[in-house]
Design an enzyme around this catalytic site. Structure first.
Site, short mmCIF file in Angstrom:
data_model
loop_
_atom_site.label_atom_id
_atom_site.label_comp_id
_atom_site.label_asym_id
_atom_site.label_seq_id
_atom_site.Cartn_x
_atom_site.Cartn_y
_atom_site.Cartn_z
N GLU A 80 0.81 -1.22 0.00
CA GLU A 80 0.00 0.00 0.00
C GLU A 80 0.84 1.27 0.00
O GLU A 80 0.51 2.25 -0.68
CB GLU A 80 -0.94 0.00 1.21
N HIS A 149 -10.83 -5.63 9.62
CA HIS A 149 -11.47 -5.48 8.31
C HIS A 149 -12.88 -4.90 8.43
O HIS A 149 -13.67 -5.02 7.49
CB HIS A 149 -11.57 -6.83 7.59
#
Length: 353
Positions: A80, A149
């Site tokens: 990322e 998540h």
């Protein structure tokens, strides 16, 4: 620090078609908005994990690879920091990247790029360098995805100056806010809740499929939507909370409780005027926020009302995620999420005062 944009007048926006004339899921409306801007502007491209052949794990980029090819829809490695940094560089050099961070929870590994670079370059350059970039990410719980998540975290990004933060709740807003975000010269965080996307393999939501104009249009960033008018209590919310709050409002009609529902649509800029006007009418406020309760959006909304007119607010409740990690176990997870049952309890509570 961030450039100002002049929002279109409400009457200039394309009107939603009558229900049934052209209906899309939120996911398809989002993709249509991206596709139209990619067709209109060669500087727009998409990058991120599984955005290509897979089409995004929540169908946020489905079909774009077939339409525009691998030079404009780039699958990236699981790094990322690297691909968000690449997007920032492309934006600084005149491109308009849409970079997908698969889950917003992953922001921790790339926060330096997001906040010390993407958000600050315009400011630190004295306004000479712009970063017209959209950072798109999935948020929200309710699917037993666990503590890493399932967060929303829009309050975290909103707390850090230099970025706009938008959160659609409907197909119409998903397309219009994405169009506005891509065209914006500022960095925009675009957060979509899994529960509003209309995906067949997730819990269905009857409002996640709705009428969407075919032509390109913008929903002005920073303009809330009073999606249900009422006289007794104001519910201020966003994202999946809008759907839950509308369900509760419909249910309470039989009990003589008239609920006004305000969909913020944007966290930054925050439409404090619309919120204050609504509470000025009803005198009661419930803030529904799937982010954490402390130090976040719910407190900011309440402060916005009190600072403008301390006497306007007779009763207030917050329905947020308590300050605990999102549990994996389904019963525990739903105990902390802002469910319709919790929203109804809060509305009834302010009505008793």
């Amino acid at each position: 620090m961030t450039s100002a944009t002049t929002p279109a007048a409400a009457h200039d926006l394309p009107q939603e078609p009558e229900p049934g004339t052209r209906r899309l899921t939120t996911a398809k409306a989002l993709v249509e908005g991206i596709s139209q801007q990619m067709s209109a502007d060669d500087s727009v491209f998409v990058m991120g994990e599984d955005v290509g052949a897979y089409g995004g794990i929540f169908s946020s980029t489905t079909g774009l690879l077939d339409e525009f090819g691998p030079n404009r829809v780039l699958d990236t490695p699981i790094s990322e920091t690297a691909f968000i940094g690449m997007g920032i560089g492309a934006a600084v050099e005149g491109m308009r990247p849409i970079v997908e961070l698969m889950f917003v929870d992953f922001f921790g590994v790339c926060m330096d790029q997001i906040y010390n670079h993407m958000a600050k370059i315009h400011f630190e350059s004295g306004g000479h360098v712009r970063v017209p970039m959209v950072l798109m990410s999935a948020v929200g719980g309710g699917y037993s995805d666990g503590a890493q998540h399932s967060q929303c975290l829009w309050g975290t990004f909103a707390h850090l100056p230099g970025m706009k933060v938008v959160v659609p709740s409907t197909p119409y807003d998903a397309k219009g806010l994405m169009t506005a975000a891509i065209r914006c010269d500022d960095p925009v965080i675009y957060l979509f809740h899994k529960g509003v996307m209309g995906l067949p393999w997730m819990k269905k939501n009857r409002r996640s499929i709705a009428a969407v104009p075919e032509e390109p249009y913008e929903v002005p960033i920073g303009t809330a939507n009073v999606c249900r008018e009422g006289t007794d209590v104001t519910v201020v919310t966003l994202s999946l909370g809008v759907h839950h709050s509308l369900d509760v409002a419909e249910k309470l009609v039989d009990d003589g409780i008239d609920v006004e529902v305000v969909d913020l649509r944007s966290v930054v800029p925050l439409d404090r005027e619309t919120v204050s006007a609504s509470v000025g009418k009803t005198g009661r406020l419930v803030v529904v926020d799937e982010d954490y309760q402390s130090f976040g959006l719910s407190g900011e909304v309440i402060a916005s009302v009190v600072e403008r007119d301390p006497g306007a607010l007779r009763a207030v409740e917050r329905v947020c995620v308590p300050d605990v990690p999102i549990p994996y176990a389904r019963d525990l997870e739903y105990a902390v999420l802002p469910t319709p049952a919790r929203i109804e309890d809060a509305v009834r509570s302010v009505m008793r005062r």
